[in-house]
Design a protein around this motif. Sequence first.
Motif, PDB file in Angstrom:
ATOM      1  N   ASP A  39     170.629 -24.657  16.541  1.00  0.00           N
ATOM      2  CA  ASP A  39     170.765 -26.068  16.263  1.00  0.00           C
ATOM      3  C   ASP A  39     171.654 -26.374  17.785  1.00  0.00           C
ATOM      4  OD1 ASP A  39     169.726 -26.984  14.088  1.00  0.00           O
ATOM      5  OD2 ASP A  39     171.799 -26.378  12.825  1.00  0.00           O
ATOM      6  N   VAL A  40     172.737 -25.486  18.076  1.00  0.00           N
ATOM      7  CA  VAL A  40     173.397 -25.706  19.435  1.00  0.00           C
ATOM      8  C   VAL A  40     172.553 -25.856  20.475  1.00  0.00           C
ATOM      9  CG1 VAL A  40     175.246 -24.793  20.703  1.00  0.00           C
ATOM     10  CG2 VAL A  40     175.661 -24.950  18.295  1.00  0.00           C
ATOM     11  N   GLU A  41     171.411 -24.785  20.568  1.00  0.00           N
ATOM     12  CA  GLU A  41     170.797 -24.672  21.627  1.00  0.00           C
ATOM     13  C   GLU A  41     169.853 -25.903  21.963  1.00  0.00           C
ATOM     14  OE1 GLU A  41     170.095 -19.683  21.653  1.00  0.00           O
ATOM     15  OE2 GLU A  41     168.518 -20.959  20.979  1.00  0.00           O
ATOM     16  N   ILE A  42     169.003 -26.207  20.727  1.00  0.00           N
ATOM     17  CA  ILE A  42     168.114 -27.242  20.810  1.00  0.00           C
ATOM     18  C   ILE A  42     168.971 -28.695  21.124  1.00  0.00           C
ATOM     19  CG2 ILE A  42     166.514 -28.776  19.500  1.00  0.00           C
ATOM     20  CD1 ILE A  42     165.971 -26.109  18.059  1.00  0.00           C
ATOM     21  N   MET A 174     176.232 -22.771  27.270  1.00  0.00           N
ATOM     22  CA  MET A 174     175.737 -21.700  26.437  1.00  0.00           C
ATOM     23  C   MET A 174     176.502 -20.348  26.835  1.00  0.00           C
ATOM     24  SD  MET A 174     173.541 -22.866  24.474  1.00  0.00           S
ATOM     25  CE  MET A 174     174.515 -24.568  24.278  1.00  0.00           C
ATOM     26  N   VAL A 175     176.639 -20.113  28.258  1.00  0.00           N
ATOM     27  CA  VAL A 175     177.099 -18.757  28.640  1.00  0.00           C
ATOM     28  C   VAL A 175     178.607 -18.401  28.929  1.00  0.00           C
ATOM     29  CG1 VAL A 175     176.672 -17.235  30.769  1.00  0.00           C
ATOM     30  CG2 VAL A 175     174.983 -18.383  29.852  1.00  0.00           C
ATOM     31  N   ARG A 176     178.971 -19.676  29.177  1.00  0.00           N
ATOM     32  CA  ARG A 176     180.521 -19.346  29.904  1.00  0.00           C
ATOM     33  C   ARG A 176     181.580 -19.221  28.317  1.00  0.00           C
ATOM     34  NH1 ARG A 176     184.710 -22.530  30.730  1.00  0.00           N
ATOM     35  NH2 ARG A 176     186.328 -21.373  31.814  1.00  0.00           N
ATOM     36  N   PHE A 184     180.300 -23.109  25.026  1.00  0.00           N
ATOM     37  CA  PHE A 184     180.296 -22.384  23.895  1.00  0.00           C
ATOM     38  C   PHE A 184     180.342 -20.840  23.928  1.00  0.00           C
ATOM     39  CE2 PHE A 184     178.383 -26.440  23.138  1.00  0.00           C
ATOM     40  CZ  PHE A 184     178.412 -26.778  21.806  1.00  0.00           C
ATOM     41  N   GLY A 185     179.973 -20.350  25.028  1.00  0.00           N
ATOM     42  CA  GLY A 185     179.782 -18.905  25.117  1.00  0.00           C
ATOM     43  C   GLY A 185     178.935 -18.213  23.892  1.00  0.00           C
ATOM     44  N   ILE A 186     177.924 -18.770  23.526  1.00  0.00           N
ATOM     45  CA  ILE A 186     177.271 -18.269  22.356  1.00  0.00           C
ATOM     46  C   ILE A 186     176.015 -17.041  22.993  1.00  0.00           C
ATOM     47  CG2 ILE A 186     177.714 -19.719  20.792  1.00  0.00           C
ATOM     48  CD1 ILE A 186     175.194 -21.012  21.243  1.00  0.00           C
ATOM     49  N   TRP A 187     176.046 -17.049  24.226  1.00  0.00           N
ATOM     50  CA  TRP A 187     174.877 -16.288  24.718  1.00  0.00           C
ATOM     51  C   TRP A 187     175.678 -14.923  25.052  1.00  0.00           C
ATOM     52  CZ3 TRP A 187     170.975 -19.407  27.943  1.00  0.00           C
ATOM     53  CH2 TRP A 187     170.248 -20.082  26.946  1.00  0.00           C
ATOM     54  N   GLN A 192     178.670 -14.505  32.805  1.00  0.00           N
ATOM     55  CA  GLN A 192     178.950 -15.824  33.440  1.00  0.00           C
ATOM     56  C   GLN A 192     179.002 -15.696  35.094  1.00  0.00           C
ATOM     57  OE1 GLN A 192     182.181 -16.968  31.029  1.00  0.00           O
ATOM     58  NE2 GLN A 192     183.774 -15.907  32.322  1.00  0.00           N
ATOM     59  N   LYS A 193     179.236 -14.653  35.492  1.00  0.00           N
ATOM     60  CA  LYS A 193     179.487 -14.412  36.891  1.00  0.00           C
ATOM     61  C   LYS A 193     178.249 -14.994  37.562  1.00  0.00           C
ATOM     62  CE  LYS A 193     177.652  -9.755  37.636  1.00  0.00           C
ATOM     63  NZ  LYS A 193     178.110  -8.376  37.970  1.00  0.00           N
ATOM     64  N   TYR A 194     177.166 -15.060  37.021  1.00  0.00           N
ATOM     65  CA  TYR A 194     175.791 -15.856  37.563  1.00  0.00           C
ATOM     66  C   TYR A 194     175.796 -17.179  37.573  1.00  0.00           C
ATOM     67  CZ  TYR A 194     174.251 -10.995  37.108  1.00  0.00           C
ATOM     68  OH  TYR A 194     174.046  -9.573  37.294  1.00  0.00           O
ATOM     69  N   LEU A 195     176.709 -18.198  36.752  1.00  0.00           N
ATOM     70  CA  LEU A 195     176.657 -19.519  36.767  1.00  0.00           C
ATOM     71  C   LEU A 195     177.103 -20.000  38.166  1.00  0.00           C
ATOM     72  CD1 LEU A 195     178.438 -19.748  33.299  1.00  0.00           C
ATOM     73  CD2 LEU A 195     175.939 -20.166  33.699  1.00  0.00           C
TER      74      LEU A 195
END
Length: 255
Positions: A39-42, A174-176, A184-187, A192-195
């Motif tokens: 749900d968060v992703e969509i 999603m990543v951080r 959220f940091g759910i992935w 996160q260094k690639y962001l």
Amino acid sequence: MNFEELKSFLNEKADQYNSPDFIEDDPIQIPHRFTLKQDVEIAGFLAATISWGNRKSIIKSADKMLDIMGNSPYDFVLNYSEKDLEILQGKSIHRTFNGQDFAYFIRQFNKIYKENESLENLFTVKDQETNFQHAIERFRSSFLEPEKHRSHKHISSPYKNSSSKRIIMFLRWMVRKDKHGVDFGIWENIDQKYLSIPLDVHTGNISRKLGLVSRTQNDWKTVEELDVAIRKFDENDPAKYDFALFGLGVTKELL
């Protein structure tokens, strides 16, 4: 300001704007209404996709999409009927993103989630890659049908030198990971260094004012130029400076 002064200033501003108060007036409030990962992703992807223009109107348009999905995005994506999508034809959603585009995205989400537990699988960064440029293109190949469609323009391409601001912003959400409760940091499997910083009129203007970039266009080359500058301040969490640059831009503190 010298390097240490600028780093200290940006760290202070990142902390100031990276707070739960930020959520209230920002499109990130849309995915924050959900707890289920999908749900968060969509909700997050849709809100990010229409994130141009006035933030209030973005949130209003995202509300409209959530209402259509019965406020259960993942369930709707998996179980919609063709009749549900037919109703969307001719609907206005947000500026150039219309009901036809929304229906297209729902169909593509259905296809993706039948084969993947999470959108994270489609954004994996490979060894030797330093940012999300190639991952975004791989995502585009998976998400978009090979045949040209009007909806393709809503997922921009760094290979065509687009700053891909909206998708970079979604990736930050999603990543951080941190303790402030905004992102959220759910992935779990993407570092996160690639962001990068989502480059828009605010972050671009402030970056130039602070001497972080020299290029005048807000394009992918400028994203990469900004990457080099901000990673000198924090190579492990460069995207936190999005809060500083965006906050300074919106509040016009430096004007």
